[in-house]
Scaffold this motif. Structure first.
Motif, mmCIF file in Angstrom:
data_model
loop_
_atom_site.group_PDB
_atom_site.id
_atom_site.type_symbol
_atom_site.label_atom_id
_atom_site.label_comp_id
_atom_site.label_asym_id
_atom_site.label_seq_id
_atom_site.Cartn_x
_atom_site.Cartn_y
_atom_site.Cartn_z
ATOM 1 N N THR A 1 0.808 -1.213 0.000
ATOM 2 C CA THR A 1 0.000 0.000 0.000
ATOM 3 C C THR A 1 0.838 1.257 0.000
ATOM 4 O O THR A 1 0.298 2.354 -0.127
ATOM 5 C CB THR A 1 -0.923 0.019 1.237
ATOM 6 N N PRO B 1 -1.955 1.669 -4.544
ATOM 7 C CA PRO B 1 -3.339 1.970 -4.926
ATOM 8 C C PRO B 1 -3.755 3.370 -4.501
ATOM 9 O O PRO B 1 -3.080 4.034 -3.725
ATOM 10 C CB PRO B 1 -4.147 0.895 -4.194
ATOM 11 N N GLU B 2 -4.893 3.769 -5.037
ATOM 12 C CA GLU B 2 -5.487 5.062 -4.701
ATOM 13 C C GLU B 2 -6.925 4.805 -4.285
ATOM 14 O O GLU B 2 -7.869 5.094 -5.025
ATOM 15 C CB GLU B 2 -5.436 5.988 -5.913
ATOM 16 N N PRO B 3 -7.134 4.244 -3.075
ATOM 17 C CA PRO B 3 -8.477 3.831 -2.672
ATOM 18 C C PRO B 3 -9.412 5.015 -2.501
ATOM 19 O O PRO B 3 -8.999 6.116 -2.124
ATOM 20 C CB PRO B 3 -8.239 3.113 -1.337
ATOM 21 N N THR C 1 -1.907 -0.746 -12.262
ATOM 22 C CA THR C 1 -2.205 0.522 -11.587
ATOM 23 C C THR C 1 -3.240 0.354 -10.481
ATOM 24 O O THR C 1 -3.434 1.260 -9.674
ATOM 25 C CB THR C 1 -2.728 1.552 -12.590
ATOM 26 N N ARG C 2 -3.939 -0.758 -10.482
ATOM 27 C CA ARG C 2 -4.973 -1.052 -9.482
ATOM 28 C C ARG C 2 -5.993 0.088 -9.408
ATOM 29 O O ARG C 2 -6.541 0.482 -10.426
ATOM 30 C CB ARG C 2 -4.323 -1.382 -8.145
ATOM 31 N N ASP C 3 -6.246 0.636 -8.228
ATOM 32 C CA ASP C 3 -7.247 1.701 -8.084
ATOM 33 C C ASP C 3 -6.702 3.079 -8.428
ATOM 34 O O ASP C 3 -7.451 4.054 -8.410
ATOM 35 C CB ASP C 3 -7.774 1.746 -6.646
ATOM 36 N N ARG C 4 -5.423 3.174 -8.696
ATOM 37 C CA ARG C 4 -4.828 4.494 -8.934
ATOM 38 C C ARG C 4 -5.229 5.039 -10.302
ATOM 39 O O ARG C 4 -5.163 4.342 -11.309
ATOM 40 C CB ARG C 4 -3.304 4.416 -8.833
ATOM 41 N N THR D 1 -5.869 -2.288 -15.013
ATOM 42 C CA THR D 1 -6.413 -1.220 -14.190
ATOM 43 C C THR D 1 -7.845 -1.516 -13.790
ATOM 44 O O THR D 1 -8.550 -2.275 -14.468
ATOM 45 C CB THR D 1 -6.357 0.125 -14.941
ATOM 46 N N PRO E 1 -10.619 -6.586 -8.885
ATOM 47 C CA PRO E 1 -9.475 -6.424 -8.002
ATOM 48 C C PRO E 1 -8.436 -7.521 -8.163
ATOM 49 O O PRO E 1 -8.766 -8.686 -8.339
ATOM 50 C CB PRO E 1 -10.110 -6.457 -6.602
#
Length: 279
Positions: free
Chosen positions: A41, A59-61, A98-101, A127, A148
């Motif tokens: 994280t 990530p950018e939750p 990039t996940r949530d970013r 993404t 996810p």
């Protein structure tokens, strides 16, 4: 590829057993490479999985702890690329997670440039963010907008599970670019030969389809492929496959491909609409 000109839609396209070259989505279980931190994280990380080099951004939750600002992410990336002995071969392909970013076009270009200086090549972007998927596809990278990362290796959803919202792209999909999405994909532009669109829902091409299109990729036989100019190298719907004939038609019209009878059929859009209204 047999075109149908009558609303009874009785002719079927020929089937072909050629397999689709798909890429297995990466998971968090990849082997971590030197100079990586243990807290996913907080840190930019490089990982190795199945011969692939993964670049994972923090990530950018939407909820929870404040996201790591881009400036810090950028500094971490530069440090990872310059610190210690390099563990990759020249021109190694990189898969960016990039996940949530949210990553915009400028940031993607900065990442690609930094990787190029380190003799690495950005190839594909995974993404969860629609804006990031659009930016990556527009820049010419293969894209997968996915669930996810922690769940990527779990079984596919049961039939009837709601699809993701449609992915809209206003861009030409060039050769070597693959777009994957767990819903319907709408392309405002062309799909060139060598380009691939893989969708769990429908595929709508507001332009020329000259590459590969695979609708209903998780087995939904009710999905369709629509294009203003249908000249694909291959069509797939669920587990059915079709290739175009060697001789192209004299005129191209908006058409719809769907599963009917024992294989994929294709019909002019207006005839298909009439047929659909009767069934």
């Amino acid at each position: 590829m047999t075109r149908l000109t009558h609303p009874t839609l009785t002719s079927a396209m020929s089937l072909d057993s050629t397999s689709l070259n798909s890429n297995t989505a990466p998971s968090e279980t990849a082997t971590e490479l030197p100079n990586s931190e243990t807290d996913p994280t907080l840190q930019v990380r490089f990982k190795s999985q199945g011969g692939k080099l993964l670049l994972m951004l923090p990530p950018e939750p939407a909820n929870g702890p404040a996201a790591i600002p881009w400036g810090e992410v950028w500094e971490q990336l530069k440090h990872r690329l310059s610190a210690g002995e390099r563990f990759w071969q020249p021109q190694t392909v990189v898969y960016l997670l990039t996940r949530d970013r949210l990553v915009d076009a400028r940031q993607l270009q900065e990442i690609a440039d930094a990787l190029a200086l380190a003799d690495l090549q950005l190839k594909r972007v995974y993404t969860r963010r629609r804006q990031t998927a659009v930016a990556a596809a527009t820049a010419g990278y293969s894209v997968e907008q996915h669930t996810p990362v922690a769940h990527l290796n779990q079984p596919s959803p049961r039939s009837g599970t709601p699809l993701d919202e449609p992915l809209y792209l206003q861009s030409t999909i060039r050769s070597g670019v693959e777009i994957r999405h767990a819903g319907t994909v709408v392309i405002l532009g062309d799909v060139n030969p060598g380009g691939q669109i893989v969708a769990e829902g429908d595929i709508v091409i507001w332009g020329r389809l000259k590459g590969l299109a695979h609708a209903g990729s998780k087995g939904n036989v009710d999905c369709r492929i629509m294009a203003l100019h249908m000249q694909p190298t291959q069509l797939r719907i669920a587990d059915k496959v079709a290739r175009p004939p060697e001789t192209p038609p004299a005129e191209y019209l908006p058409e719809v491909a769907y599963i009917g009878g024992s294989g994929i059929r294709i019909a002019p859009a207006q005839d298909f609409a009439r047929w659909l209204a009767k069934h």
